[in-house]
Each structure stands twice: as C-alpha cells, then as structure tokens.
Scaffold this motif. Structure first.
Motif, PDB file in Angstrom:
ATOM      1  N   SER A   1      58.711  31.207  28.119  1.00 45.97           N
ATOM      2  CA  SER A   1      58.594  31.712  29.490  1.00 45.97           C
ATOM      3  C   SER A   1      59.950  32.077  30.087  1.00 45.97           C
ATOM      4  N   ASN A   2      60.981  31.241  29.893  1.00 46.55           N
ATOM      5  CA  ASN A   2      62.303  31.586  30.424  1.00 46.55           C
ATOM      6  C   ASN A   2      62.769  32.916  29.832  1.00 46.55           C
ATOM      7  N   GLY A   3      63.251  33.794  30.704  1.00 49.24           N
ATOM      8  CA  GLY A   3      63.720  35.100  30.242  1.00 49.24           C
ATOM      9  C   GLY A   3      62.598  36.106  30.062  1.00 49.24           C
ATOM     10  N   SER A   4      61.366  35.720  30.412  1.00 41.49           N
ATOM     11  CA  SER A   4      60.240  36.647  30.304  1.00 41.49           C
ATOM     12  C   SER A   4      60.244  37.644  31.461  1.00 41.49           C
ATOM     13  N   TYR A   5      59.639  38.805  31.215  1.00 35.14           N
ATOM     14  CA  TYR A   5      59.490  39.779  32.298  1.00 35.14           C
ATOM     15  C   TYR A   5      58.436  39.263  33.274  1.00 35.14           C
ATOM     16  N   PRO A   6      58.723  39.271  34.580  1.00 37.69           N
ATOM     17  CA  PRO A   6      57.739  38.804  35.553  1.00 37.69           C
ATOM     18  C   PRO A   6      56.822  39.939  35.997  1.00 37.69           C
ATOM     19  N   TYR A   7      55.589  39.921  35.563  1.00 40.76           N
ATOM     20  CA  TYR A   7      54.636  40.920  36.042  1.00 40.76           C
ATOM     21  C   TYR A   7      53.975  40.329  37.284  1.00 40.76           C
ATOM     22  N   ILE A   8      54.353  40.858  38.440  1.00 33.61           N
ATOM     23  CA  ILE A   8      53.914  40.292  39.716  1.00 33.61           C
ATOM     24  C   ILE A   8      52.567  40.880  40.121  1.00 33.61           C
ATOM     25  N   MET A   9      51.581  40.003  40.314  1.00 36.90           N
ATOM     26  CA  MET A   9      50.241  40.433  40.689  1.00 36.90           C
ATOM     27  C   MET A   9      49.902  39.984  42.111  1.00 36.90           C
ATOM     28  N   LYS A  10      48.965  40.700  42.719  1.00 36.17           N
ATOM     29  CA  LYS A  10      48.512  40.337  44.065  1.00 36.17           C
ATOM     30  C   LYS A  10      47.758  39.008  44.020  1.00 36.17           C
ATOM     31  N   GLY A  11      47.744  38.329  45.148  1.00 40.09           N
ATOM     32  CA  GLY A  11      47.045  37.056  45.216  1.00 40.09           C
ATOM     33  C   GLY A  11      45.572  37.171  44.876  1.00 40.09           C
ATOM     34  N   THR A  12      44.917  38.242  45.361  1.00 31.76           N
ATOM     35  CA  THR A  12      43.486  38.401  45.096  1.00 31.76           C
ATOM     36  C   THR A  12      43.217  38.609  43.614  1.00 31.76           C
ATOM     37  N   ASP A  13      44.054  39.386  42.935  1.00 32.62           N
ATOM     38  CA  ASP A  13      43.863  39.633  41.505  1.00 32.62           C
ATOM     39  C   ASP A  13      44.230  38.416  40.663  1.00 32.62           C
ATOM     40  N   SER A  14      44.883  37.446  41.290  1.00 31.55           N
ATOM     41  CA  SER A  14      45.383  36.275  40.567  1.00 31.55           C
ATOM     42  C   SER A  14      44.426  35.088  40.598  1.00 31.55           C
ATOM     43  N   ILE A  15      43.270  35.255  41.222  1.00 29.08           N
ATOM     44  CA  ILE A  15      42.358  34.119  41.357  1.00 29.08           C
ATOM     45  C   ILE A  15      41.935  33.617  39.989  1.00 29.08           C
ATOM     46  N   ASP A  16      42.089  32.311  39.789  1.00 32.08           N
ATOM     47  CA  ASP A  16      41.758  31.646  38.529  1.00 32.08           C
ATOM     48  C   ASP A  16      40.560  30.733  38.803  1.00 32.08           C
ATOM     49  N   ILE A  17      39.492  30.909  38.019  1.00 31.52           N
ATOM     50  CA  ILE A  17      38.273  30.135  38.243  1.00 31.52           C
ATOM     51  C   ILE A  17      38.506  28.671  37.879  1.00 31.52           C
ATOM     52  N   ASP A  18      38.451  27.822  38.899  1.00 28.42           N
ATOM     53  CA  ASP A  18      38.686  26.395  38.663  1.00 28.42           C
ATOM     54  C   ASP A  18      37.640  25.512  39.335  1.00 28.42           C
ATOM     55  N   CYS A  19      36.796  26.140  40.187  1.00 28.41           N
ATOM     56  CA  CYS A  19      35.741  25.374  40.863  1.00 28.41           C
ATOM     57  C   CYS A  19      34.620  26.332  41.252  1.00 28.41           C
ATOM     58  N   GLU A  20      33.506  25.773  41.710  1.00 27.51           N
ATOM     59  CA  GLU A  20      32.348  26.597  42.066  1.00 27.51           C
ATOM     60  C   GLU A  20      32.690  27.594  43.175  1.00 27.51           C
ATOM     61  N   ASP A  21      33.504  27.183  44.127  1.00 25.92           N
ATOM     62  CA  ASP A  21      33.864  28.076  45.229  1.00 25.92           C
ATOM     63  C   ASP A  21      34.603  29.317  44.733  1.00 25.92           C
ATOM     64  N   ASP A  22      35.377  29.170  43.666  1.00 28.92           N
ATOM     65  CA  ASP A  22      36.102  30.311  43.104  1.00 28.92           C
ATOM     66  C   ASP A  22      35.124  31.368  42.582  1.00 28.92           C
ATOM     67  N   LEU A  23      34.019  30.916  41.989  1.00 28.75           N
ATOM     68  CA  LEU A  23      33.014  31.848  41.486  1.00 28.75           C
ATOM     69  C   LEU A  23      32.402  32.649  42.632  1.00 28.75           C
ATOM     70  N   THR A  24      32.119  31.970  43.735  1.00 26.89           N
ATOM     71  CA  THR A  24      31.568  32.642  44.913  1.00 26.89           C
ATOM     72  C   THR A  24      32.563  33.665  45.462  1.00 26.89           C
ATOM     73  N   LEU A  25      33.829  33.278  45.509  1.00 22.57           N
ATOM     74  CA  LEU A  25      34.876  34.173  46.015  1.00 22.57           C
ATOM     75  C   LEU A  25      35.036  35.393  45.121  1.00 22.57           C
ATOM     76  N   ILE A  26      35.023  35.173  43.807  1.00 20.59           N
ATOM     77  CA  ILE A  26      35.159  36.279  42.856  1.00 20.59           C
ATOM     78  C   ILE A  26      34.027  37.293  43.039  1.00 20.59           C
ATOM     79  N   GLU A  27      32.796  36.791  43.167  1.00 18.98           N
ATOM     80  CA  GLU A  27      31.653  37.686  43.366  1.00 18.98           C
ATOM     81  C   GLU A  27      31.835  38.517  44.630  1.00 18.98           C
ATOM     82  N   ALA A  28      32.295  37.880  45.696  1.00 17.86           N
ATOM     83  CA  ALA A  28      32.493  38.581  46.967  1.00 17.86           C
ATOM     84  C   ALA A  28      33.560  39.663  46.831  1.00 17.86           C
TER      85      ALA A  28
END
Length: 236
Positions: free
Chosen positions: A202-229
């Motif tokens: 990771s050190n020295g890697s190129y940082p590909y910066i993404m928007k917060g919305t595109d960065s959502i990682d499914i970790d709970c049921e609420d995330d699934l609801t948010l992704i669908e929306a």
C-alpha cells in the motif's frame, strides 16, 4: 510507461461462504441481482481486465459466476475462516497460477463484492491514472470525514492521550493534512511485488480517490437498503 494492453490484468473476486454481519452477504439480492454479480459485471465490462477469477468455497457464488466468463479457484477451508485475511486469499490464488503466467508479473486487481457501486468506469479510470503516473500499484480511497490528527487513545490509566502532537487536536480540520482511508473497492498490485512483500503493498501506491457514495461497503443490513436507494436514484 506500462502498456496496459500488453500486461495481463487478473481480476480476483474473493467470496467465502458465510458472513458475520449480514447473512449470505455476497448473495443478497440488490435490485434483483445477487450482490456479487455487480462486481463480476464491473470486471467483465472493463477494457483492461484480461481474466476474471473467483476465489471461493461457496457453491452458490460459483453458480452466480456461471453467468460470466469467470474462472473458479476453489479456496481451501483453512483460508475461509473469519480470521482469514486478504493476503491469505491472494497468496493461495497466486499458488494456483501457472509458472509462465507468474513469470510475466501480471497485475492483480482485487475486487471485493461488497463494493457494488464500483463500476467498470472506476476500474478503467483507476488503471489509466495509475499508468500515467508510472506506477504498478494502487489503492482506492475516500477522504476521511474526521482527521486522524485529532485522534486520542487511552493510556494505562484509562485517560486520553493524543496520538500526535496535542496541539493538533484543537486545530481546524482545514489546516491539517487531508487524510484518506481505503474504501475496499479496488486494490491493484503486481504478483512479484506481492510475493516480495508477503502482503498487499500500500505505501507508495497511487491513490484513486472515490466519492463517498461510490465508496459504500456493505457491512450491515442498513447498507443494503442505502445501496438500493442510491442505485434507484442513479438509474433515474
């Protein structure tokens, strides 16, 4: 500069059976499709990905992969526990590749199924920017809302102790260096670089910066609801 068209680029999708936070997470339906299919689709539509691999011990994930040109890597149970790491998955994957392919030092693009809003557009833009910067490793990141320079830990007495200079904890966030966190959507690295490190570099890697919305990682049921929306909103 590295020629992306001449370099083998292997998409690796990890999907072990079971999930601690969301039941059958990788297979949950999101707008009618299994979650993992969004990652298969992103890799399939990339201009640069040459082969797609699924590392799994899950028969249902293998069935999903059947709709795409995906090569299945049957991952041993010892690398499918809740304490197994991405490094374990990658090391096993590389061990399954031919010596000839490894000798070409292909790029691995590690695509976790829990980032369904990461698309082929993001993959190709990330690889293009990485190439233009003369690099062979990349980590997708999102800017942190809270600065690590304002962080505290607890000392042996259970009292606050600043991680960095105490004066920084009261500074305006705008005056502190920007802080980025890996969002889990895209990791790119060379096979030989991984073997040399024994882990994803990771050190020295190129940082590909993404928007917060595109960065959502499914970790709970609420995330699934948010992704669908969000998917419904994007579709409109």
């Amino acid at each position: 500069l590295m020629d992306l068209e001449e370099t083998p680029i292997l998409a690796l999708v990890p999907a072990r059976k079971g999930s601690e936070s969301v039941s059958k997470k990788n297979l949950r339906l999101v707008k009618g499709s299994p979650l993992i299919n969004y990652t298969f689709k992103a890799a399939f539509h990339s201009e640069y990905v040459t082969e797609i691999y699924l590392s799994t011990n899950d028969k249902e994930a293998i069935e999903c992969a059947g709709s795409f040109p995906v090569k299945v890597i049957h991952r041993p149970q010892e690398f499918c526990t809740k304490i197994s790491t991405a490094n374990d998955v990658v090391m096993h994957f590389i061990s399954q590749l031919s010596k000839d392919l490894v000798s070409q030092n292909p790029l691995i693009i590690y695509l976790q199924p829990t980032s369904p809003l990461r698309t082929a557009f993001h993959i190709d833009q990330a690889l293009t920017e990485m190439k233009l910067n003369g690099l062979r490793k990349l980590v997708s990141v999102v800017e942190a809302d809270v600065s690590i320079y304002k962080s505290f830990k607890l000392n042996e007495e259970g009292l606050l102790r600043s991680f960095f200079d105490e004066k920084l904890t009261n500074r305006s966030r705008q005056t502190l260096p920007k802080v980025f966190l890996p969002n889990g959507a895209i990791y790119v690295f060379g096979v030989l670089d991984f073997l040399e490190h024994g882990s994803i570099p990771s050190n020295g890697s190129y940082p590909y910066i993404m928007k917060g919305t595109d960065s959502i990682d499914i970790d709970c049921e609420d995330d699934l609801t948010l992704i669908e929306a969000l998917m419904t909103k994007y579709a409109n």
